[in-house]
Design a protein around this motif. Structure first.
Motif, short mmCIF file in Angstrom:
data_model
loop_
_atom_site.label_atom_id
_atom_site.label_comp_id
_atom_site.label_asym_id
_atom_site.label_seq_id
_atom_site.Cartn_x
_atom_site.Cartn_y
_atom_site.Cartn_z
N ILE A 176 10.74 7.53 7.68
CA ILE A 176 10.08 8.05 6.49
C ILE A 176 9.43 6.89 5.75
O ILE A 176 9.90 5.75 5.85
N LYS A 177 8.36 7.17 5.04
CA LYS A 177 7.75 6.11 4.24
C LYS A 177 8.78 5.60 3.22
O LYS A 177 9.43 6.40 2.55
N PHE A 178 8.91 4.30 3.14
CA PHE A 178 9.91 3.69 2.27
C PHE A 178 9.80 4.20 0.84
O PHE A 178 10.80 4.61 0.23
N TRP A 179 8.59 4.21 0.30
CA TRP A 179 8.42 4.59 -1.10
C TRP A 179 8.55 6.09 -1.31
O TRP A 179 8.85 6.53 -2.42
N GLU A 180 8.36 6.87 -0.26
CA GLU A 180 8.61 8.30 -0.36
C GLU A 180 10.10 8.56 -0.48
O GLU A 180 10.54 9.41 -1.27
N PHE A 181 10.89 7.81 0.28
CA PHE A 181 12.35 7.95 0.19
C PHE A 181 12.83 7.57 -1.21
O PHE A 181 13.66 8.27 -1.80
N MET A 182 12.32 6.45 -1.73
CA MET A 182 12.70 6.04 -3.08
C MET A 182 12.33 7.12 -4.10
O MET A 182 13.07 7.39 -5.05
N ASP B 237 0.81 -1.23 0.00
CA ASP B 237 0.00 0.00 0.00
C ASP B 237 0.84 1.27 0.00
O ASP B 237 0.31 2.38 -0.11
N GLY B 238 2.16 1.13 0.13
CA GLY B 238 3.04 2.29 0.08
C GLY B 238 3.13 3.08 1.37
O GLY B 238 3.76 4.14 1.41
N ASN B 239 2.53 2.57 2.45
CA ASN B 239 2.52 3.31 3.71
C ASN B 239 3.49 2.75 4.75
O ASN B 239 3.43 3.13 5.92
N ASN B 240 4.34 1.83 4.36
CA ASN B 240 5.28 1.25 5.31
C ASN B 240 6.46 2.20 5.56
O ASN B 240 7.02 2.78 4.63
N TYR B 241 6.79 2.36 6.84
CA TYR B 241 7.86 3.29 7.25
C TYR B 241 9.19 2.56 7.39
O TYR B 241 9.25 1.38 7.74
N TYR B 242 10.26 3.31 7.11
CA TYR B 242 11.62 2.78 7.17
C TYR B 242 12.53 3.77 7.87
O TYR B 242 12.24 4.97 7.91
N ASP B 243 13.61 3.26 8.41
CA ASP B 243 14.69 4.10 8.91
C ASP B 243 15.88 3.96 7.98
O ASP B 243 16.42 2.86 7.82
#
Length: 435
Positions: free
Chosen positions: A146-152, A100-106
Motif C-alpha cells: 500500500i502507498k506509505f502515506w495512504e496507510f498513515m 511525492d507520496g507515491n512510494n509503496y510499503y509493506d
C-alpha cells in the motif's frame, strides 16, 4: 556451552532494513537480495550483524536457526508508530508528505508477525522442514502493498485527524535534516532530545519498500491471518484514548511557537513567567538600545557580552562550590568536511528555490508569490529604516500581542486570509487565461 546445547531451535526477529541502503527503493524484493555495501543507519547494520551470527550458529551442537524479517509492524500495543503519528497530528505536523507520496510499503499486522514465528518454529521442528528452512531468512508481510502515506492517512483518519496533504520534496527536506542531525551530534550531551527529522528517516519515508513472501509461503506455510483492513481497524479501536475528540484543542499560535515554554510565555499562559521575560527584555533594552544605536551596533554589543560570558565560563573550575560546571569544548564549534558539504548543499538548495521563485515572478503568473515577496520586502524596508531602539520596542509589542490576538481570533483571521488568497488566485487565473 552446555546451556546452549539445550536450545534446539532459534528464530531471530530481524528486519527488512538489512537490505536497504537508503538510496535505492525496494520493490517486491526476495531473500536473494544481498546486504548493501552501506546501510541506511546503525539499526539496520546491527540487525544485519545479528543475522549473520544467527546464520553461522545454525547446525552447531544441534541448534537450528532461521531469521524472520517482518516489515513495518503495527497493531495494538505499539508504542512508536501510532503514538508518534498522533503526537505529530496534535502538533499540526501530520499534514506534510515527504516526497511525492507515491512510494509503496509493506506493513505487517502484529498477529501475523507472531504467526510467522510460529510457522518457522513448526517447520524447524520437523526433520524435512529443518532441511529446507534451517539457516535461511524469510520476509514476512501482510502481502498487501500500500502507498506509505495512504496507510498513515488510514490511521490518522480512523482516529479523527486530517490526512496528510501538503507535499514537500525530498530535495528540500534532506539538507534541513542534515543540519538537524549535525546539531544533535554536537549538543546531545547537553540534553538535546533525539530529533525526528534525520536523513535516514527522510529516506525511509520517501522510498519504496515492498517484499515478496513467496519463500515464507512455500517453505513455512505462512499466510496472513489478519487482513490489512482488519488490522488497521483493530489498531484504531485499540487507541480510542488517542482519538481527536479526547484531546484538548491546541491553537495554531501555540503550535507555531513550539507548544512549550516559549508558547506559554508569549501567549501569557504563565503570567509570572511572561512578566519575568518582559522585565529581562526591559533590562536588555535599557543597556543596549537607550542610546539609539543602530541594529548592527546593538548586535555587536550583545556579541561582546556573549564573548565575555564565554571567557568567564572558560575560566571557571570544573567544580564550583560543590556544583559541576559543564564545559563547552572547542570541538563543539568545529565543522567536518562532510558537515560542510551538507551545509553547502542546504545553501545551494535554498538558492535554487530562490531562483525558482524569481523565475516564477518573471513569468508574471503567480500573484500569491508576488504578494508574499512584496509584503516581505515591505517589512524589510520598514525595519531597515528604523533605529534598533524602535525595532526592539515594536517587535516586542507585536510578539506579545500579535500571537495572543491570533490565538483569540484564529478562525476569523484564517478565514480572512483564505478568502484573500482565493481572490488573488482567481484574479491571477483570469489574467493568465485572458493573456
Amino acid at each position: 556451552m552446555e546451556s546452549m546445547s539445550m536450545v534446539k531451535r532459534l528464530i531471530y526477529t530481524s528486519s527488512p532494513s538489512v537490505v536497504f541502503d537508503g538510496v535505492h527503493g525496494i520493490f517486491n524484493a526476495d531473500e536473494s537480495m544481498p546486504y548493501p555495501d552501506k546501510f541506511n543507519d546503525s539499526y539496520s547494520e546491527t540487525k544485519a550483524d545479528a543475522e549473520k551470527l544467527v546464520m553461522r550458529a545454525n547446525g552447531r551442537e544441534g541448534l537450528l536457526t532461521c531469521c524472520i524479517r517482518p516489515s513495518s509492524i503495527f497493531g495494538p500495543g505499539d508504542k512508536l508508530m501510532v503514538p508518534s503519528l498522533v503526537a505529530a497530528a496534535r502538533a499540526g505536523k501530520s499534514k506534510y508528505i515527504i516526497g511525492d507520496g507515491n512510494n509503496y510499503y509493506d506493513f505487517t499486522y502484529v498477529e501475523n508477525v507472531a504467526y510467522g514465528h510460529v510457522c518457522a518454529e513448526k517447520t524447524l521442528s520437523s526433520e524435512d522442514g529443518a532441511k529446507i528452512a534451517a539457516g535461511k531468512t524469510y520476509f514476512i508481510t501482510n502481502m498487501e502493498p500500500i502507498k506509505f502515506w495512504e496507510f498513515m492517512s488510514l490511521i490518522l483518519e480512523g482516529l479523527g485527524y486530517e490526512r496528510p496533504s501538503v507535499k514537500i520534496p525530498v530535495s528540500v527536506m534532506m539538507p534541513v535534516a542534515h543540519v538537524v542531525e549535525w546539531t544533535y551530534q554536537k549538543f546531545a550531551k547537553y540534553g538535546m532530545k533525539v530529533p525526528q527529522l534525520t536523513p535516514s528517516r527522510i529516506r525511509l519515508l520517501s522510498c519504496n519498500r515492498t517484499f515478496s513472501c513467496s519463500r515464507a509461503k512455500e517453505q513455512l506455510g505462512y499466510e496472513p491471518l489478519v487482513s490489512l483492513k482488519d488490522g488497521v481497524k483493530r489498531t484504531v479501536e485499540s487507541y480510542s484514548h488517542l482519538q481527536a475528540q479526547n484531546h484538548r484543542s491546541i491553537s495554531k499560535a501555540s503550535i507555531f511557537l513550539g507548544n512549550g515554554n516559549l508558547a506559554k510565555t508569549v501567549l501569557w499562559e504563565d503570567a509570572k513567567q511572561t512578566v519575568t521575560v518582559l522585565l529581562l527584555l526591559a533590562v536588555i533594552y535599557y543597556h543596549l538600545f537607550t542610546c539609539g544605536y543602530t541594529f548592527i551596533t546593538a548586535m555587536a554589543k550583545l556579541l561582546s557580552l556573549t564573548a565575555l560570558f564565554l571567557f568567564i565560563h572558560g575560566m571557571l573550575p570544573s567544580n564550583l562550590f560543590g556544583h559541576k560546571v559543564e564545559k563547552l569544548e572547542a570541538s563543539n564549534f568545529h565543522i567536518t568536511q562532510a558537515q560542510a558539504h551538507h551545509i553547502a548543499n542546504s545553501i545551494s538548495s535554498n538558492w535554487n528555490s530562490l531562483v525558482s521563485a524569481l523565475r516564477s515572478l518573471c513569468r508574471g503568473n503567480d500573484w500569491l508569490l508576488f504578494l508574499k515577496v512584496s509584503l516581505s520586502l515591505l517589512v524589510v524596508s520598514i525595519l531597515s529604516s528604523m533605529s534598533s531602539q524602535a525595532a526592539f520596542k515594536i517587535g516586542t509589542a507585536l510578539v506579545f500581542t500579535g500571537f495572543k490576538a491570533y490565538e483569540k481570533w484564529e478562525d476569523s483571521i484564517d478565514s480572512m486570509v483564505g478568502d484573500a488568497c482565493t481572490i488573488l488566485l482567481h484574479f491571477g487565473s483570469a489574467k493568465e487565461s485572458s493573456s
